[in-house]
Design an enzyme around this catalytic site. Structure first.
Site, PDB file in Angstrom:
ATOM      1  CD  GLU A  94      -9.030 -42.606 -24.135  1.00 23.65           C
ATOM      2  OE1 GLU A  94      -9.893 -43.503 -24.139  1.00 23.65           O
ATOM      3  OE2 GLU A  94      -8.468 -42.198 -25.167  1.00 23.65           O
ATOM      4  CD  GLU A 117      -7.599 -46.916 -26.585  1.00 29.47           C
ATOM      5  OE1 GLU A 117      -8.417 -47.236 -27.453  1.00 29.47           O
ATOM      6  OE2 GLU A 117      -7.922 -46.714 -25.399  1.00 29.47           O
TER       7      GLU A 117
HETATM    8  C1  BG6 Z   1     -11.048 -45.670 -26.124  1.00 34.14           C
HETATM    9  C2  BG6 Z   1     -10.829 -44.614 -27.197  1.00 34.14           C
HETATM   10  O1  BG6 Z   1     -10.680 -46.884 -26.654  1.00 34.14           O
HETATM   11  O2  BG6 Z   1     -12.341 -45.888 -25.701  1.00 34.14           O
HETATM   12  C3  BG6 Z   1     -11.879 -43.527 -27.230  1.00 34.14           C
HETATM   13  O3  BG6 Z   1      -9.540 -44.059 -27.102  1.00 34.14           O
HETATM   14  C4  BG6 Z   1     -13.253 -44.156 -27.059  1.00 34.14           C
HETATM   15  O4  BG6 Z   1     -11.737 -42.794 -28.418  1.00 34.14           O
HETATM   16  C5  BG6 Z   1     -13.289 -44.840 -25.705  1.00 34.14           C
HETATM   17  O5  BG6 Z   1     -14.312 -43.268 -27.182  1.00 34.14           O
HETATM   18  C6  BG6 Z   1     -14.640 -45.431 -25.360  1.00 34.14           C
HETATM   19  O6  BG6 Z   1     -15.042 -46.320 -26.346  1.00 34.14           O
HETATM   20  P1  BG6 Z   1     -16.555 -46.464 -26.758  1.00 34.14           P
HETATM   21  O7  BG6 Z   1     -16.570 -47.574 -27.722  1.00 34.14           O
HETATM   22  O8  BG6 Z   1     -17.300 -46.751 -25.523  1.00 34.14           O
HETATM   23  O9  BG6 Z   1     -16.928 -45.143 -27.335  1.00 34.14           O
END
Ligand code: BG6
Length: 470
Positions: free
Chosen positions: A373, A163
């Site tokens: 993800e 990202e």
């Molecule tokens: C993604 C990242 O952008 O979102 C993760 O790669 C992150 O590392 C995930 O934890 C969720 O984001 P947040 O802000 O809800 O923890």
């Protein structure tokens, strides 16, 4: 329909968010070790010093993943564990840790899917200007080569960067991530170019080693859709996609920056400082890129920007919330009455996922994709001692169905990684927001506990997604 036998069902984490052991066994400090300790930067002052202590409990965690039937585990390597100063002397104990973690995965037949950079930069390099300094590119390529040589006999899937849009924009536009600089689009675009250049150099080096594995990178996938059919809002959506998708995907997949964005940056004096050699290398590397990883949480609903909009960041809801203007004030993201949202105001849209994937196929053809993800951040209810994360089950069910639908429409998707394998530290939102299949009890010495979703996902994997609901 079942998912094909070679489709990987996985789950992901990142070093800073799970490992803890921030100064154990010779690990050097990182940008995040420093930044998170500045008062007011993270929710309730949380930091990754201990996180969920995956460094010391990886055996227990991998055993649980195996019990869940996970076919692949995506984790990241902490650069500062391998090279405490970012370059120079190697810390053998860091190499040992990842060798042990990889071997533990392989013991259970879990495919290790390794991210080389998930935002934790050795502090020494942060002090030299981080990704604004082109020396960081060289240091990164050396670090990556060390990882390929140490782990590449058993790791067959490498992700160079996670990202870029997030660490560049939060680092240099909103200031919510290190180095905490606000409103500096010139630096933002420079960082993105330096990272794409580092990616290109790295995959060229990887291919020279003939390790017969695959290499790609993971981008945020947040396709922009106009809030209505009006010409001005459609223009706003096009502009948002050019700046947030094409600017990031084109150099990797097509080897060239998108004309539309380049022209705008030329006009506004924001074009990165790049050389003809760097651009040539990016072009040469594009055909060597084996796959693209997509991190999908939500689409963007955009409309034309009118009047001033205040940029909203609050510490308990500091990422991803609608209501933000683009840096150039052309569009803003909005919350819509007819859409569903999480407790953190992230839209829940499996339909947007399918539509976005089709858009991607139209723009780039049938490239090989992994969903690296996807998941629901929630405050999971605990009822009579059991973690009843039914909302997460529904979320993943619906998004896996979207993946199935996209595959049936000809999108080439080879695997799905839920975020996250285990509850972990949210960079800014602390432990209040949970994503995992495995609960971590911070009141009881970080004891692990299986959630309802753990049992559900186990069944989905065992039946290759044939029993998805609805
Ligand atoms: C993604 C990242 O952008 O979102 C993760 O790669 C992150 O590392 C995930 O934890 C969720 O984001 P947040 O802000 O809800 O923890």
């Amino acid at each position: 329909m079942k998912f094909a036998n070679d489709f990987l069902f996985g789950a992901a984490t990142a070093s800073y968010q799970v490992e803890g052991a921030w100064d154990q066994d010779g690990k050097g400090p990182t940008n995040w070790d420093e930044f998170s300790k500045i008062p007011g930067k993270t929710f309730q002052g949380t930091n990754g010093d201990v996180a969920v202590d995956h460094y010391n409990r990886y055996k227990e965690d991998v055993k649980l993943m195996a019990e869940m039937g996970l076919e692949s585990y995506r984790f990241s390597i902490s650069w500062a564990r391998i090279l405490p100063n970012g370059r120079g002397e190697i810390n053998q104990k860091g190499i040992d840790f990842y060798n042990n973690l990889i071997d533990e995965c392989l013991k259970y037949g879990i495919v290790p899917f390794v991210t080389l950079y998930h935002w934790d930069l050795p502090l020494a390099l942060e002090k030299e200007g981080a990704w604004l300094n082109k020396n960081t590119v060289d240091a990164y390529v050396e670090y990556a080569k060390i990882c390929f040589n140490a782990f590449g006999d058993r790791v067959k899937n490498f992700i160079t960067f996670n990202e870029t849009v997030v660490f560049a924009s939060l680092g240099y536009l909103s200031g919510a991530h290190p180095p905490g600089i606000q409103n500096n689009p010139k630096k933002y675009f420079q960082v993105t170019h330096n990272v794409f250049y580092a990616h290109a150099k790295t995959i060229i080096e990887y291919k020279k080693l003939n390790q017969y594995g695959e290499i790609g990178l993971s981008h945020v996938f947040a396709p922009a859709f106009a809030v209505d059919d009006s010409e001005e809002n459609n223009f706003a959506a096009m502009h948002a996609n050019q700046f947030n998708m094409n600017w990031f995907y084109d150099p990797i997949l097509k080897g060239k920056y998108p004309e539309y964005v380049v022209q705008q940056l030329e006009k506004t004096g924001l074009l990165p400082d790049w050389t003809a050699d760097e651009l040539l290398l990016i072009e040469q590397a594009a055909p060597l890129n084996d796959f693209m990883g997509l991190n999908y949480y939500q689409p963007m609903r955009v409309e034309k920007m009118e009047g001033a909009v205040e940029h909203v960041i609050t510490l308990d809801n500091s990422t991803g919330r609608p209501g933000n203007p683009s840096f150039d004030q052309v569009y803003k993201t909005v919350k819509m009455d007819d859409k569903k949202y999480t407790k953190w105001d992230w839209e829940i849209s499996p339909e947007g996922f399918v539509a976005g994937l089709e858009m991607l196929k139209d723009n780039y053809g049938q490239i090989k994709l992994y969903i690296t993800e996807n998941g629901l951040g929630d405050e999971d209810p605990i009822i009579e001692g059991e973690v009843c994360d039914i909302a997460r089950i529904n979320f993943i069910n619906d998004h896996l169905k979207a993946v199935k639908e996209a595959i049936s429409r000809g999108v080439h998707i080879k695997g799905y990684y839920a975020w996250s394998a285990i509850d972990l530290l949210s960079w800014l939102n602390g432990y209040k927001k949970q994503y995992g299949f495995i609960y971590v009890d911070h009141q009881k010495g970080l004891e692990r506990k299986k959630k309802a979703s753990f049992h559900w996902f186990k069944n989905i994997i065992a039946t290759r997604g044939e029993n998805l609901e609805g």
